[in-house]
Write a protein that holds these residues in place. Structure first.
Motif, mmCIF file in Angstrom:
data_model
loop_
_atom_site.group_PDB
_atom_site.id
_atom_site.type_symbol
_atom_site.label_atom_id
_atom_site.label_comp_id
_atom_site.label_asym_id
_atom_site.label_seq_id
_atom_site.Cartn_x
_atom_site.Cartn_y
_atom_site.Cartn_z
ATOM 1 N N GLU A 58 0.740 -1.202 0.001
ATOM 2 C CA GLU A 58 -0.084 -0.026 -0.134
ATOM 3 C C GLU A 58 1.023 1.204 0.008
ATOM 4 O OE1 GLU A 58 -3.430 0.291 -0.346
ATOM 5 O OE2 GLU A 58 -3.562 -1.870 -0.484
ATOM 6 N N LYS A 59 1.992 1.325 0.800
ATOM 7 C CA LYS A 59 3.084 2.346 0.667
ATOM 8 C C LYS A 59 3.459 2.601 -0.672
ATOM 9 C CE LYS A 59 7.294 3.851 2.705
ATOM 10 N NZ LYS A 59 8.517 3.491 3.566
ATOM 11 N N GLY A 60 3.744 1.512 -1.272
ATOM 12 C CA GLY A 60 4.212 1.805 -2.772
ATOM 13 C C GLY A 60 3.450 2.316 -3.804
ATOM 14 N N LEU A 61 1.890 1.787 -3.507
ATOM 15 C CA LEU A 61 1.018 2.271 -4.134
ATOM 16 C C LEU A 61 0.653 3.829 -4.123
ATOM 17 C CD1 LEU A 61 -1.782 -0.406 -3.923
ATOM 18 C CD2 LEU A 61 -0.745 0.341 -6.143
ATOM 19 N N LYS A 62 0.972 4.300 -3.073
ATOM 20 C CA LYS A 62 0.803 5.772 -2.471
ATOM 21 C C LYS A 62 1.934 6.567 -3.119
ATOM 22 C CE LYS A 62 -2.074 5.304 1.634
ATOM 23 N NZ LYS A 62 -2.089 5.273 2.928
ATOM 24 N N LEU A 63 3.067 6.164 -3.102
ATOM 25 C CA LEU A 63 4.192 6.700 -3.642
ATOM 26 C C LEU A 63 4.231 6.631 -5.301
ATOM 27 C CD1 LEU A 63 7.179 4.969 -1.511
ATOM 28 C CD2 LEU A 63 6.904 7.564 -1.655
ATOM 29 N N TYR A 64 3.821 5.705 -5.841
ATOM 30 C CA TYR A 64 3.494 5.691 -7.282
ATOM 31 C C TYR A 64 2.336 6.375 -7.730
ATOM 32 C CZ TYR A 64 2.907 3.203 -11.835
ATOM 33 O OH TYR A 64 3.128 3.343 -13.123
ATOM 34 N N GLN A 65 1.272 6.523 -7.075
ATOM 35 C CA GLN A 65 0.362 7.480 -7.486
ATOM 36 C C GLN A 65 0.450 8.988 -7.190
ATOM 37 O OE1 GLN A 65 -2.980 5.811 -4.889
ATOM 38 N NE2 GLN A 65 -3.343 4.219 -6.203
ATOM 39 N N SER A 66 1.390 9.270 -6.623
ATOM 40 C CA SER A 66 2.073 10.685 -6.295
ATOM 41 C C SER A 66 3.364 10.934 -7.231
ATOM 42 C CB SER A 66 2.553 10.753 -4.678
ATOM 43 O OG SER A 66 3.389 10.023 -4.166
ATOM 44 N N ASN A 67 3.546 10.084 -8.364
ATOM 45 C CA ASN A 67 4.480 10.381 -9.145
ATOM 46 C C ASN A 67 6.113 9.941 -8.583
ATOM 47 O OD1 ASN A 67 3.370 10.630 -11.641
ATOM 48 N ND2 ASN A 67 3.499 12.736 -11.720
ATOM 49 N N GLN A 68 5.975 9.287 -7.481
ATOM 50 C CA GLN A 68 7.326 8.913 -7.088
ATOM 51 C C GLN A 68 7.689 7.452 -7.286
ATOM 52 O OE1 GLN A 68 8.317 10.312 -2.860
ATOM 53 N NE2 GLN A 68 6.219 11.022 -2.856
ATOM 54 N N ARG A 69 8.078 7.317 -8.603
ATOM 55 C CA ARG A 69 7.662 5.947 -9.130
ATOM 56 C C ARG A 69 8.982 5.284 -8.707
ATOM 57 N NH1 ARG A 69 5.259 5.770 -15.201
ATOM 58 N NH2 ARG A 69 3.293 6.543 -14.568
ATOM 59 N N GLU A 70 10.283 5.667 -8.680
ATOM 60 C CA GLU A 70 11.524 4.951 -8.306
ATOM 61 C C GLU A 70 11.418 4.499 -6.820
ATOM 62 O OE1 GLU A 70 13.622 3.928 -10.219
ATOM 63 O OE2 GLU A 70 12.605 4.747 -11.723
ATOM 64 N N LYS A 71 10.851 5.215 -6.120
ATOM 65 C CA LYS A 71 10.530 4.988 -4.639
ATOM 66 C C LYS A 71 9.722 4.047 -4.340
ATOM 67 C CE LYS A 71 11.948 9.485 -2.266
ATOM 68 N NZ LYS A 71 11.347 10.551 -1.453
ATOM 69 N N ALA A 72 8.747 3.879 -5.260
ATOM 70 C CA ALA A 72 7.714 2.782 -5.250
ATOM 71 C C ALA A 72 7.892 1.458 -5.672
ATOM 72 C CB ALA A 72 6.490 3.355 -6.049
ATOM 73 N N LEU A 73 9.045 1.277 -6.886
ATOM 74 C CA LEU A 73 9.404 0.212 -7.265
ATOM 75 C C LEU A 73 10.505 -0.249 -6.242
ATOM 76 C CD1 LEU A 73 10.423 1.440 -11.002
ATOM 77 C CD2 LEU A 73 8.535 -0.243 -10.156
ATOM 78 N N HIS A 74 11.293 0.711 -5.359
ATOM 79 C CA HIS A 74 12.171 0.165 -4.601
ATOM 80 C C HIS A 74 11.378 -0.514 -3.410
ATOM 81 C CE1 HIS A 74 15.805 0.232 -1.773
ATOM 82 N NE2 HIS A 74 14.963 0.747 -0.822
ATOM 83 N N VAL A 75 10.403 0.084 -2.886
ATOM 84 C CA VAL A 75 9.704 -0.607 -2.064
ATOM 85 C C VAL A 75 8.995 -1.805 -2.322
ATOM 86 C CG1 VAL A 75 7.385 -0.507 -0.670
ATOM 87 C CG2 VAL A 75 8.902 1.674 -0.720
ATOM 88 N N PHE B 44 2.195 -12.540 -5.245
ATOM 89 C CA PHE B 44 1.444 -12.481 -6.484
ATOM 90 C C PHE B 44 1.049 -11.027 -6.701
ATOM 91 C CE2 PHE B 44 -2.428 -12.473 -9.082
ATOM 92 C CZ PHE B 44 -1.946 -13.381 -10.118
ATOM 93 N N ARG B 45 0.502 -10.344 -5.554
ATOM 94 C CA ARG B 45 0.021 -8.870 -5.547
ATOM 95 C C ARG B 45 1.109 -8.139 -5.920
ATOM 96 N NH1 ARG B 45 -3.029 -11.040 -1.569
ATOM 97 N NH2 ARG B 45 -1.679 -10.194 0.094
ATOM 98 N N VAL B 46 2.430 -8.054 -5.265
ATOM 99 C CA VAL B 46 3.402 -7.276 -5.349
ATOM 100 C C VAL B 46 3.895 -7.362 -6.664
ATOM 101 C CG1 VAL B 46 5.409 -8.599 -4.682
ATOM 102 C CG2 VAL B 46 5.384 -6.153 -4.343
ATOM 103 N N LEU B 47 4.076 -8.435 -7.556
ATOM 104 C CA LEU B 47 4.371 -8.775 -8.884
ATOM 105 C C LEU B 47 3.458 -8.029 -9.810
ATOM 106 C CD1 LEU B 47 5.408 -12.390 -8.638
ATOM 107 C CD2 LEU B 47 6.906 -10.667 -9.537
ATOM 108 N N GLY B 48 2.012 -8.047 -9.475
ATOM 109 C CA GLY B 48 1.116 -7.234 -10.285
ATOM 110 C C GLY B 48 1.403 -5.975 -10.160
ATOM 111 N N CYS B 49 1.697 -5.519 -9.154
ATOM 112 C CA CYS B 49 2.143 -3.973 -9.194
ATOM 113 C C CYS B 49 3.292 -3.590 -10.067
ATOM 114 C CB CYS B 49 2.468 -3.518 -7.339
ATOM 115 S SG CYS B 49 1.022 -3.333 -6.499
ATOM 116 N N LEU B 50 4.391 -4.465 -9.974
ATOM 117 C CA LEU B 50 5.605 -4.141 -10.719
ATOM 118 C C LEU B 50 5.286 -4.422 -12.087
ATOM 119 C CD1 LEU B 50 8.109 -6.117 -8.272
ATOM 120 C CD2 LEU B 50 8.181 -3.868 -9.057
#
Length: 422
Positions: free
Chosen positions: A21-38, A53-59
């Motif tokens: 969820e933290k990664g999703l919030k970062l991604y939605q706020s355009n902090q993509r590299e941070k989201a990918l790291h998480v 499975f879920r985190v692979l879906g995000c990636l």
């Protein structure tokens, strides 16, 4: 001891969920590299198959939107392995859908169709059945990439039915954009504009919480239709709006398409000084992301620029490159267009042997594509004409259906004449 172990496992799963969820919030706020790291950290540490499975879906989604299609495919393969370990048909269906999408982005259209068929044959629950509309959309895009127009339209109609039955406005929006592309290819520019306009309406009416990519996507497809209708100021305005969103969100695939469309607009204005650099910029991104069909389209249109400038040797070189790339992905329509343009060059040069070769190849392509009206026998896709699809997804000139009328489809003898969705 077992209870303690279970408690620790539950805590681990909850922590993984929070990190996703933290990664999703970062991604939605355009902090993509941070989201990918998480997400990558979660993937490394997580032993729970469901969380993995879920985190692979995000990636997969993130790399798709960034145009990193080879990375997208890598994660899709890892996801399908995870789904197989879980032996859950719903997870398997979603995994195969992501594999299909990855191959679609890389222009491996036969693999896309194969994975889509696997999805549709899965015996899942209502969850996986709800994905069938997305599966049909991906299959339609693959058939369009292969210039198999009847099957493309049939798949889009199925996707639209799923969207309507499930009240899935996002899916409906995406299908409308794809139908816009379909009718651009077949040169019914009225429908080519109607469908992305419908997509834009859906974004305005229902898309308050949607990603801005839906607005950008509809604006891009409207721009292409406006250009085809020679409404160049409208085309430029829509393309600028789409490009603005693409730049804000780092959407490399859409940036490439917008640059290609900007170049086409300038070519339509006979401004080659502006067109050619934009084709070059678009090509750089298309090569970076691995979009071979996009590259073929650019070479085709650059060839048209050289023809306008009487640089015929350069035109022939571009057209050969377009043909090679189109053949590598199986797109017969671009191959046909290269033969048509080279036919014109060789006729002007009075090179009879080369001319005959291009004419023969052109006619072979026409026959393979079945790009003709089954009523009047005239070509479809040569000029802007209104078309109508029957429920069997065979396409005819609208005027032929209105003038002649029939109790069945002349091609497949389907008895129903009620017009289809599209």
């Amino acid at each position: 001891m077992h209870a303690l172990l279970r408690q620790l496992l539950d805590m681990g799963q909850e922590q993984a969920k929070q990190q996703i969820e933290k990664g999703l919030k970062l991604y939605q706020s355009n902090q993509r590299e941070k989201a990918l790291h998480v997400w990558t950290k979660v993937l490394e540490k997580n032993t729970d198959p469901g969380g993995k499975f879920r985190v692979l879906g995000c990636l997969i989604t993130a790399h798709s939107e960034m145009g990193k299609y080879k990375e997208m495919l890598k994660y899709a393969l890892a996801q399908i392995d995870t789904a197989r370990d879980m032996e859950d048909p719903d997870y398997l269906t979603e995994g195969y859908l992501n594999l299909a999408r990855s191959n679609e982005k890389l222009c491996d259209f036969q693999n896309t169709i194969s994975y889509c068929k696997t999805c549709l044959n899965m015996q899942g629950t209502t969850v996986s059945l709800q994905l069938n509309g997305q599966v049909c959309l991906s299959m339609g895009n693959a058939y369009l990439g292969l210039s198999v127009f009847q099957k493309a339209l049939e798949s889009y109609e199925k996707a639209l039915r799923y969207a309507h039955n499930n009240d899935d406005k996002m899916l409906e929006c995406r299908v409308c954009c794809s139908l816009g592309s379909f009718y651009v290819v077949l040169k019914d520019y009225e429908k080519a504009l109607f469908f992305p306009c419908k997509a834009a309406e859906l974004v305005n009416d229902y898309g308050k919480g949607w990603s801005l990519k839906y607005r950008a996507m509809s604006q891009y497809h409207m721009s292409v239709a406006y250009r085809k209708l020679d409404r160049l100021p409208d085309a430029m305005e829509c393309c600028e709006e789409s490009m603005k969103i693409a730049l804000q969100h780092g959407d490399r695939p859409l940036q490439a398409l917008c640059l290609l469309n900007f170049a086409d607009i300038h070519r339509c204005r006979n401004d080659m000084d502006r067109a050619l650099p934009r084709y070059e910029s678009s090509m750089c991104i298309m090569i970076e992301i691995g979009n071979r069909l996009g590259q073929a389209t650019i070479y085709l249109n650059v060839g048209k620029c050289w023809i306008l400038q009487k640089e015929l040797d350069k035109a022939l070189d571009s057209l050969q490159r377009a043909e090679d790339l189109a053949e590598s992905v199986g797109n017969k329509l671009i191959v046909l267009k290269t033969h048509s343009l080279r036919e014109g060059i060789f006729r002007g040069r009075e090179q009879q042997e080369e001319l005959r070769e291009q004419v023969v190849k052109f006619l072979q392509c026409v026959e393979e594509l079945e790009l003709y009206c089954g009523m009047c026998g005239e070509a479809i896709g040569e000029k802007n004409q209104q078309l109508q699809a029957l429920p069997c997804s065979h396409v005819y000139h609208l005027k032929c259906l209105q003038t002649n009328g029939t109790k069945g489809c002349p091609r497949c003898r389907s008895s129903s004449m009620k017009p289809g969705f599209v």
